[in-house]
Design a protein around this motif. Structure first.
Motif, PDB file in Angstrom:
ATOM      1  N   PRO A 293       0.812  -1.222   0.000  1.00 31.99           N
ATOM      2  CA  PRO A 293       0.000   0.000   0.000  1.00 31.99           C
ATOM      3  C   PRO A 293       0.846   1.274   0.000  1.00 31.99           C
ATOM      4  O   PRO A 293       0.294   2.363  -0.138  1.00 31.99           O
ATOM      5  CB  PRO A 293      -0.815  -0.118   1.286  1.00 31.99           C
ATOM      6  N   SER A 294       2.133   1.126   0.151  1.00 33.84           N
ATOM      7  CA  SER A 294       3.125   2.211   0.191  1.00 33.84           C
ATOM      8  C   SER A 294       3.157   2.880   1.560  1.00 33.84           C
ATOM      9  O   SER A 294       2.160   2.902   2.291  1.00 33.84           O
ATOM     10  CB  SER A 294       2.904   3.255  -0.909  1.00 33.84           C
ATOM     11  N   CYS A 295       4.311   3.430   1.897  1.00 34.26           N
ATOM     12  CA  CYS A 295       4.495   4.165   3.145  1.00 34.26           C
ATOM     13  C   CYS A 295       5.723   5.051   2.987  1.00 34.26           C
ATOM     14  O   CYS A 295       6.283   5.165   1.891  1.00 34.26           O
ATOM     15  CB  CYS A 295       4.659   3.206   4.327  1.00 34.26           C
ATOM     16  N   ALA A 296       6.179   5.648   4.073  1.00 27.94           N
ATOM     17  CA  ALA A 296       7.306   6.572   3.994  1.00 27.94           C
ATOM     18  C   ALA A 296       8.616   5.876   3.632  1.00 27.94           C
ATOM     19  O   ALA A 296       9.594   6.534   3.255  1.00 27.94           O
ATOM     20  CB  ALA A 296       7.470   7.305   5.333  1.00 27.94           C
ATOM     21  N   ARG A 297       8.654   4.533   3.712  1.00 21.91           N
ATOM     22  CA  ARG A 297       9.881   3.813   3.362  1.00 21.91           C
ATOM     23  C   ARG A 297      10.026   3.594   1.864  1.00 21.91           C
ATOM     24  O   ARG A 297      11.071   3.144   1.404  1.00 21.91           O
ATOM     25  CB  ARG A 297       9.912   2.442   4.055  1.00 21.91           C
ATOM     26  N   GLN A 298       8.983   3.846   1.085  1.00 23.72           N
ATOM     27  CA  GLN A 298       9.013   3.482  -0.330  1.00 23.72           C
ATOM     28  C   GLN A 298      10.134   4.212  -1.072  1.00 23.72           C
ATOM     29  O   GLN A 298      10.385   5.395  -0.854  1.00 23.72           O
ATOM     30  CB  GLN A 298       7.670   3.767  -0.986  1.00 23.72           C
ATOM     31  N   GLY A 299      10.784   3.466  -1.963  1.00 21.58           N
ATOM     32  CA  GLY A 299      11.866   4.033  -2.755  1.00 21.58           C
ATOM     33  C   GLY A 299      11.401   4.541  -4.103  1.00 21.58           C
ATOM     34  O   GLY A 299      12.222   5.021  -4.904  1.00 21.58           O
ATOM     35  N   PHE A 300      10.095   4.442  -4.388  1.00 22.63           N
ATOM     36  CA  PHE A 300       9.499   4.961  -5.624  1.00 22.63           C
ATOM     37  C   PHE A 300       8.011   5.109  -5.386  1.00 22.63           C
ATOM     38  O   PHE A 300       7.492   4.685  -4.349  1.00 22.63           O
ATOM     39  CB  PHE A 300       9.777   4.021  -6.806  1.00 22.63           C
ATOM     40  N   THR A 343      11.812  -4.326  -6.153  1.00 29.52           N
ATOM     41  CA  THR A 343      11.831  -3.843  -4.783  1.00 29.52           C
ATOM     42  C   THR A 343      12.553  -2.515  -4.737  1.00 29.52           C
ATOM     43  O   THR A 343      13.678  -2.390  -5.249  1.00 29.52           O
ATOM     44  CB  THR A 343      12.547  -4.842  -3.857  1.00 29.52           C
ATOM     45  N   GLY A 344      11.908  -1.529  -4.149  1.00 30.17           N
ATOM     46  CA  GLY A 344      12.503  -0.212  -4.054  1.00 30.17           C
ATOM     47  C   GLY A 344      13.723  -0.187  -3.140  1.00 30.17           C
ATOM     48  O   GLY A 344      13.750  -0.859  -2.106  1.00 30.17           O
ATOM     49  N   GLY A 345      14.694   0.620  -3.525  1.00 28.91           N
ATOM     50  CA  GLY A 345      15.902   0.765  -2.725  1.00 28.91           C
ATOM     51  C   GLY A 345      16.088   2.213  -2.315  1.00 28.91           C
ATOM     52  O   GLY A 345      15.195   2.822  -1.746  1.00 28.91           O
ATOM     53  N   SER A 346      17.199   2.776  -2.659  1.00 33.46           N
ATOM     54  CA  SER A 346      17.491   4.169  -2.331  1.00 33.46           C
ATOM     55  C   SER A 346      18.242   4.810  -3.491  1.00 33.46           C
ATOM     56  O   SER A 346      18.646   4.133  -4.447  1.00 33.46           O
ATOM     57  CB  SER A 346      18.330   4.257  -1.044  1.00 33.46           C
ATOM     58  N   ALA A 347      18.394   6.123  -3.421  1.00 34.75           N
ATOM     59  CA  ALA A 347      19.138   6.882  -4.433  1.00 34.75           C
ATOM     60  C   ALA A 347      18.608   6.657  -5.843  1.00 34.75           C
ATOM     61  O   ALA A 347      19.359   6.659  -6.817  1.00 34.75           O
ATOM     62  CB  ALA A 347      20.636   6.533  -4.380  1.00 34.75           C
ATOM     63  N   GLY A 348      17.275   6.444  -5.955  1.00 33.09           N
ATOM     64  CA  GLY A 348      16.672   6.349  -7.269  1.00 33.09           C
ATOM     65  C   GLY A 348      16.811   5.012  -7.958  1.00 33.09           C
ATOM     66  O   GLY A 348      16.533   4.911  -9.162  1.00 33.09           O
ATOM     67  N   TYR A 349      17.215   3.980  -7.222  1.00 32.67           N
ATOM     68  CA  TYR A 349      17.376   2.652  -7.818  1.00 32.67           C
ATOM     69  C   TYR A 349      16.576   1.614  -7.028  1.00 32.67           C
ATOM     70  O   TYR A 349      16.307   1.790  -5.844  1.00 32.67           O
ATOM     71  CB  TYR A 349      18.849   2.225  -7.832  1.00 32.67           C
ATOM     72  N   GLY A 350      16.248   0.526  -7.701  1.00 30.51           N
ATOM     73  CA  GLY A 350      15.618  -0.603  -7.045  1.00 30.51           C
ATOM     74  C   GLY A 350      16.212  -1.891  -7.580  1.00 30.51           C
ATOM     75  O   GLY A 350      17.039  -1.874  -8.494  1.00 30.51           O
ATOM     76  N   MET A 351      15.789  -3.023  -7.019  1.00 31.83           N
ATOM     77  CA  MET A 351      16.340  -4.317  -7.414  1.00 31.83           C
ATOM     78  C   MET A 351      15.299  -5.111  -8.192  1.00 31.83           C
ATOM     79  O   MET A 351      14.154  -5.248  -7.769  1.00 31.83           O
ATOM     80  CB  MET A 351      16.771  -5.104  -6.179  1.00 31.83           C
ATOM     81  N   MET A 352      15.721  -5.640  -9.343  1.00 34.84           N
ATOM     82  CA  MET A 352      14.864  -6.512 -10.144  1.00 34.84           C
ATOM     83  C   MET A 352      15.125  -7.961  -9.766  1.00 34.84           C
ATOM     84  O   MET A 352      16.259  -8.354  -9.457  1.00 34.84           O
ATOM     85  CB  MET A 352      15.148  -6.323 -11.635  1.00 34.84           C
ATOM     86  N   TYR A 353      14.054  -8.764  -9.817  1.00 34.46           N
ATOM     87  CA  TYR A 353      14.138 -10.192  -9.534  1.00 34.46           C
ATOM     88  C   TYR A 353      13.437 -10.963 -10.647  1.00 34.46           C
ATOM     89  O   TYR A 353      12.387 -10.547 -11.133  1.00 34.46           O
ATOM     90  CB  TYR A 353      13.454 -10.533  -8.210  1.00 34.46           C
TER      91      TYR A 353
END
Length: 392
Positions: A293-300, A343-353
């Motif tokens: 649902p998203s929250c303040a931790r979301q990286g995007f 999965t969202g990460g930080s600094a504008g990047y996320g991880m693909m699986y």
């Protein structure tokens, strides 16, 4: 006392040993045994997949408009489509409509038995009638003869808002006993003609009444059952009511075909119907998006991303699971169990699986295109494997 699970017979092989289907026994739905009938090219009941259907809201005698709407319903996956046949112009138009579409059509007949005969002769795959409303056993006999001659099945459609007067006087109000008695009375009229290719519905706008009636009917007949909460309302509340009512029945193994009744575009009924079945593991058509649902931790922006992906991936028919999670708290765990994950990460990047394994970082700017490409590639792989199996 520790929990003890006894798997249903469907989860056992002939020797009594557990099969792969019982690895996650809490997900097992043992469907109610029912006889199988055909609606055109679509099987309903027995071991057939639960069919999803909707109904046109165009004037049936407007062939162009009706064909256009049916085509749009086909594009979103409708297995069966129902059309109203209230007058001779509509039954005459049915032949042209049938010739221009691919899904089987159910002709909705209410009172005039001749419309049923005409619809069967003009290509309807099924007639929706209440035998008791069309003028007695002699006319039922004529409709059944036309249905039999054209390979046409019948749906007995009982509605809580239009029960017979004698039943309302007997029971005082619409209730499960009254609805089931009505359904079985209509069924006997067909059985008396040696006609058994019928399915039954007992719909009401009240969830409690509908669910209770279907449970009672499921114990009284082996006919396939058409589920629905009638007059459920607009897109939001209608989806909620239908999911509660039909979802509980489907979870109990009751139901062979469904129609989600919404005051919305018919295509939305199909989308909601498939989402309902996908959530229960009863149908696997299309992309199943698992998202937070998203929250303040979301990286995007999770909400915006999911909205875009729902549109961009609406053409995919193969059963693909996709996880879109805003941060690394639950993202990697969800990705372990989906075909494609981000999965969202930080600094504008996320991880693909892919298949639970990391395939590398992806810039948030490019992630939607990469996710779509990954899903489409997986869908092609699934489609190729299926075609290879069929060819073998």
């Amino acid at each position: 006392m520790p929990f003890r699970y006894d798997p249903p017979m469907s989860a056992l092989n002939p020797s009594g040993a557990k099969t792969i289907d019982s690895i996650r026994p809490w997900r097992t739905i043992a469907r109610r045994p029912s006889r199988k009938i055909k609606v055109g090219s679509v099987y309903v009941g027995g071991d057939a997949p639960i069919a999803v259907q909707s109904m046109t809201n165009t004037l049936t005698h407007d062939v162009e408009a009706t064909v256009g709407q049916i085509t749009r319903l086909e594009e979103v996956g409708a297995d069966i489509v129902r059309v109203s046949v209230p007058d001779p112009e509509s039954s005459a138009a049915l032949r042209s409509i049938v010739d221009q579409v691919n899904v089987p059509l159910v002709a909705d007949i209410h009172f005039h038995y001749k419309r049923g005969i005409e619809a069967a002769d003009n290509g309807a795959a099924c007639l929706r009638i209440n035998p008791g409303n069309i003028g007695g056993q002699a006319r039922v006999k004529e409709v059944v003869a036309a249905a039999r001659a054209n390979g046409c099945s019948i749906r007995i459609g009982v509605n809580g808002g239009s029960l017979e007067r004698d039943l309302l006087e007997k029971y005082g109000e619409p209730c499960p006993d009254a609805m089931v008695e009505s359904a079985l009375m209509h069924a006997r009229m067909l059985d008396d003609e040696g006609f058994h290719d019928y399915k039954i519905s007992v719909k009401a706008s009240d969830i409690f009444l509908t669910v209770a009636a279907y449970h009672q009917l499921a114990d009284a007949t082996d006919a396939p059952l058409h589920l629905g909460i009638t007059e459920a309302g607009g897109q939001r509340i209608g989806t909620v009511k239908s999911s509660i009512g039909m979802g509980s029945l489907l979870w109990a193994g009751i139901g062979d075909t469904i129609r989600v009744s919404l005051s919305d575009e018919p295509e939305e009924e199909i989308r909601v119907g498939f989402d309902m079945l996908k959530s229960l593991g009863l149908r696997t058509r299309g992309v199943n998006i698992i998202s937070c649902p998203s929250c303040a931790r979301q990286g995007f922006d999770v909400i915006k991303t999911v909205r875009i992906l729902e549109v961009r991936l609406s053409h995919v028919r193969e059963p693909i699971s996709l996880s879109i999670i805003g941060c690394v708290v639950n993202g990697p765990g969800e990705a372990m169990f989906t075909d494609i994950g981000f999965t969202g990460g930080s600094a504008g990047y996320g991880m693909m699986y892919h298949a639970g394994k990391k395939t590398g970082k992806t810039d948030n700017i490019d992630m939607i295109d990469e996710i779509v490409a990954g899903v489409e590639a997986k869908a092609e792989e699934v489609r190729a494997a299926r075609e290879e199996t069929v060819a073998a």
